[in-house]
Motif scaffolding. Structure first.
Motif, PDB file in Angstrom:
ATOM      1  N   GLU A   1      11.340  -5.755  -1.311  1.00 35.62           N
ATOM      2  CA  GLU A   1      10.658  -5.798  -2.802  1.00 35.62           C
ATOM      3  C   GLU A   1       9.896  -4.616  -3.284  1.00 35.62           C
ATOM      4  OE1 GLU A   1      10.608 -10.294  -5.736  1.00 35.62           O
ATOM      5  OE2 GLU A   1       9.389  -9.047  -4.674  1.00 35.62           O
ATOM      6  N   ASN A   2       8.812  -4.262  -1.885  1.00 37.98           N
ATOM      7  CA  ASN A   2       8.345  -3.370  -2.263  1.00 37.98           C
ATOM      8  C   ASN A   2       8.655  -1.944  -1.723  1.00 37.98           C
ATOM      9  OD1 ASN A   2       5.698  -4.120  -2.879  1.00 37.98           O
ATOM     10  ND2 ASN A   2       5.123  -5.139  -0.873  1.00 37.98           N
ATOM     11  N   GLU A   3       9.545  -2.329  -0.446  1.00 38.08           N
ATOM     12  CA  GLU A   3       9.895  -1.043   0.355  1.00 38.08           C
ATOM     13  C   GLU A   3      10.840  -0.224  -0.755  1.00 38.08           C
ATOM     14  OE1 GLU A   3       9.633   0.700   2.777  1.00 38.08           O
ATOM     15  OE2 GLU A   3       7.527  -0.352   2.448  1.00 38.08           O
ATOM     16  N   SER A   4      12.054  -1.149  -1.788  1.00 36.54           N
ATOM     17  CA  SER A   4      12.817  -1.111  -2.739  1.00 36.54           C
ATOM     18  C   SER A   4      12.198  -0.507  -4.281  1.00 36.54           C
ATOM     19  CB  SER A   4      14.010  -2.238  -3.419  1.00 36.54           C
ATOM     20  OG  SER A   4      12.503  -2.946  -3.590  1.00 36.54           O
ATOM     21  N   SER A   5      11.033  -1.172  -4.667  1.00 33.96           N
ATOM     22  CA  SER A   5      11.048  -0.152  -5.668  1.00 33.96           C
ATOM     23  C   SER A   5      10.675   0.965  -5.224  1.00 33.96           C
ATOM     24  CB  SER A   5       9.184  -0.991  -6.077  1.00 33.96           C
ATOM     25  OG  SER A   5       9.316  -2.458  -5.948  1.00 33.96           O
ATOM     26  N   CYS A   6      10.199   1.561  -6.650  1.00 34.87           N
ATOM     27  CA  CYS A   6       9.890   3.117  -6.076  1.00 34.87           C
ATOM     28  C   CYS A   6      11.099   4.274  -5.528  1.00 34.87           C
ATOM     29  CB  CYS A   6       8.957   3.584  -6.246  1.00 34.87           C
ATOM     30  SG  CYS A   6       8.091   5.122  -7.278  1.00 34.87           S
ATOM     31  N   SER A   7      12.121   3.581  -4.616  1.00 35.73           N
ATOM     32  CA  SER A   7      12.653   4.721  -3.959  1.00 35.73           C
ATOM     33  C   SER A   7      14.742   4.713  -4.683  1.00 35.73           C
ATOM     34  CB  SER A   7      13.213   4.010  -2.882  1.00 35.73           C
ATOM     35  OG  SER A   7      14.009   4.229  -1.558  1.00 35.73           O
ATOM     36  N   ASN A   8      14.119   6.459  -4.415  1.00 33.62           N
ATOM     37  CA  ASN A   8      16.249   6.400  -4.708  1.00 33.62           C
ATOM     38  C   ASN A   8      16.785   6.148  -3.591  1.00 33.62           C
ATOM     39  OD1 ASN A   8      14.601   7.661  -6.763  1.00 33.62           O
ATOM     40  ND2 ASN A   8      14.013   9.747  -5.813  1.00 33.62           N
ATOM     41  N   ALA A   9      16.712   5.380  -2.111  1.00 37.51           N
ATOM     42  CA  ALA A   9      18.162   5.408  -1.109  1.00 37.51           C
ATOM     43  C   ALA A   9      18.612   4.318  -1.670  1.00 37.51           C
ATOM     44  CB  ALA A   9      17.067   4.505  -0.166  1.00 37.51           C
ATOM     45  N   SER A  10      19.638   4.635  -1.288  1.00 37.38           N
ATOM     46  CA  SER A  10      21.548   3.917  -2.022  1.00 37.38           C
ATOM     47  C   SER A  10      20.982   2.308  -1.968  1.00 37.38           C
ATOM     48  CB  SER A  10      22.159   4.312  -1.074  1.00 37.38           C
ATOM     49  OG  SER A  10      22.310   3.923   0.414  1.00 37.38           O
ATOM     50  N   TRP A  11      20.706   2.210  -0.310  1.00 31.09           N
ATOM     51  CA  TRP A  11      20.028   0.437  -0.454  1.00 31.09           C
ATOM     52  C   TRP A  11      18.919  -0.079  -1.369  1.00 31.09           C
ATOM     53  CZ3 TRP A  11      15.652  -1.369   0.875  1.00 31.09           C
ATOM     54  CH2 TRP A  11      14.381  -1.077   0.759  1.00 31.09           C
ATOM     55  N   ALA A  12      18.230   0.844  -1.711  1.00 28.98           N
ATOM     56  CA  ALA A  12      17.399  -0.177  -2.936  1.00 28.98           C
ATOM     57  C   ALA A  12      17.758  -0.013  -3.890  1.00 28.98           C
ATOM     58  CB  ALA A  12      15.835   1.704  -2.960  1.00 28.98           C
ATOM     59  N   ARG A  13      19.224   0.679  -4.384  1.00 33.39           N
ATOM     60  CA  ARG A  13      18.889   0.870  -5.852  1.00 33.39           C
ATOM     61  C   ARG A  13      20.271  -0.988  -5.956  1.00 33.39           C
ATOM     62  NH1 ARG A  13      22.109   5.146  -5.084  1.00 33.39           N
ATOM     63  NH2 ARG A  13      20.110   7.193  -4.999  1.00 33.39           N
ATOM     64  N   ILE A  14      20.882  -0.990  -4.437  1.00 29.32           N
ATOM     65  CA  ILE A  14      21.474  -2.689  -4.558  1.00 29.32           C
ATOM     66  C   ILE A  14      20.716  -3.323  -4.398  1.00 29.32           C
ATOM     67  CG2 ILE A  14      23.008  -3.554  -3.142  1.00 29.32           C
ATOM     68  CD1 ILE A  14      24.255  -0.803  -2.536  1.00 29.32           C
TER      69      ILE A  14
ATOM     70  N   TRP B   1       0.955  -0.945  -0.285  1.00 29.40           N
ATOM     71  CA  TRP B   1      -0.405   0.021  -0.241  1.00 29.40           C
ATOM     72  C   TRP B   1       0.679   1.233   0.074  1.00 29.40           C
ATOM     73  CZ3 TRP B   1      -1.542   3.182   4.243  1.00 29.40           C
ATOM     74  CH2 TRP B   1      -2.229   4.340   4.415  1.00 29.40           C
ATOM     75  N   THR B   2       1.876   1.440   0.537  1.00 25.88           N
ATOM     76  CA  THR B   2       2.736   2.741   0.922  1.00 25.88           C
ATOM     77  C   THR B   2       3.511   2.362  -0.401  1.00 25.88           C
ATOM     78  OG1 THR B   2       4.892   1.329   1.675  1.00 25.88           O
ATOM     79  CG2 THR B   2       3.261   2.803   3.252  1.00 25.88           C
ATOM     80  N   LEU B   3       3.836   1.657  -1.065  1.00 25.84           N
ATOM     81  CA  LEU B   3       4.719   0.996  -2.481  1.00 25.84           C
ATOM     82  C   LEU B   3       3.465   1.926  -3.596  1.00 25.84           C
ATOM     83  CD1 LEU B   3       6.731   1.010  -4.348  1.00 25.84           C
ATOM     84  CD2 LEU B   3       5.564  -1.386  -5.062  1.00 25.84           C
ATOM     85  N   SER B   4       1.766   1.802  -3.418  1.00 24.24           N
ATOM     86  CA  SER B   4       0.929   2.277  -4.143  1.00 24.24           C
ATOM     87  C   SER B   4       1.581   3.756  -4.381  1.00 24.24           C
ATOM     88  CB  SER B   4      -0.005   1.464  -4.402  1.00 24.24           C
ATOM     89  OG  SER B   4      -1.072   2.591  -5.113  1.00 24.24           O
ATOM     90  N   ARG B   5       1.370   4.260  -2.827  1.00 22.77           N
ATOM     91  CA  ARG B   5       1.015   5.709  -2.259  1.00 22.77           C
ATOM     92  C   ARG B   5       2.520   6.416  -2.356  1.00 22.77           C
ATOM     93  NH1 ARG B   5       0.144   7.264   3.555  1.00 22.77           N
ATOM     94  NH2 ARG B   5      -0.603   9.258   2.310  1.00 22.77           N
ATOM     95  N   ARG B   6       3.089   5.742  -2.781  1.00 21.09           N
ATOM     96  CA  ARG B   6       5.103   6.152  -3.556  1.00 21.09           C
ATOM     97  C   ARG B   6       4.552   6.678  -4.894  1.00 21.09           C
ATOM     98  NH1 ARG B   6       7.513   3.205   0.158  1.00 21.09           N
ATOM     99  NH2 ARG B   6       8.640   1.723  -1.805  1.00 21.09           N
ATOM    100  N   VAL B   7       4.094   5.634  -6.015  1.00 13.12           N
ATOM    101  CA  VAL B   7       4.327   5.075  -6.888  1.00 13.12           C
ATOM    102  C   VAL B   7       3.132   6.256  -7.594  1.00 13.12           C
ATOM    103  CG1 VAL B   7       2.718   3.794  -9.395  1.00 13.12           C
ATOM    104  CG2 VAL B   7       4.561   3.198  -7.442  1.00 13.12           C
TER     105      VAL B   7
END
Length: 148
Positions: A118-131, A42-48
């Motif tokens: 997967e949800n937390e790393s998607s649509c995120s600019n954090a460095s850990w998410a890119r990895i 749900w939070t991913l949906s909000r970010r998108v």
């Protein structure tokens, strides 16, 4: 007749309770993991919806009852799996070196933990998410309309 019926119902109830009671802690843990996955989706949906307002699918970022229904169906399947695993433990207890109930609960928790990542790393600019996106699926596309 009434006492016989009571005894039969008590015996059946006791048998069912003895199968369900050992599963409860594992079911609670799996329920918490599924809830975490649902919240992160749900939070991913909000970010998108915030990042791509022009391409976001209808209803993106909003609570949807059909997704809740899907979550409840998933929970029902997990509970059935845990009950069957416990029944296998009871029937096959001596020959098995590993508890099927613990194995199945661990597999469900691992599956949900990967989905949360997967949800937390998607649509995120954090460095850990890119990895993490190198190894995990980017679920942001599920919340976008297909291009025309």
């Amino acid at each position: 007749m009434l006492n016989t019926t009571r005894c039969i119902c008590a015996a059946i109830g006791g048998f069912l309770w003895s199968l369900v009671l050992p599963v409860m802690p594992y079911a609670a843990l799996c329920t918490a993991m599924v809830a975490a996955d649902t919240v992160t989706a749900w939070t991913l949906s909000r970010r998108v919806a915030r990042a791509h307002p022009d391409r976001a699918a209808a209803g993106a970022g909003k609570f949807q009852s059909r997704r809740l229904a899907k979550t409840l169906v998933t929970l029902a399947k997990i509970y059935a799996l845990l009950l069957l695993a416990h029944a296998a433990d009871v029937v096959l207890s001596p020959p098995l070196a590993v508890s099927m109930l613990r194995f199945c609960a661990g597999a469900v928790c691992f599956w949900q933990a990967v989905s949360v990542l997967e949800n937390e790393s998607s649509c995120s600019n954090a460095s850990w998410a890119r990895i993490a996106r190198r190894f995990l699926i980017d679920k942001a596309a599920r919340h976008l309309r297909p291009p025309l």
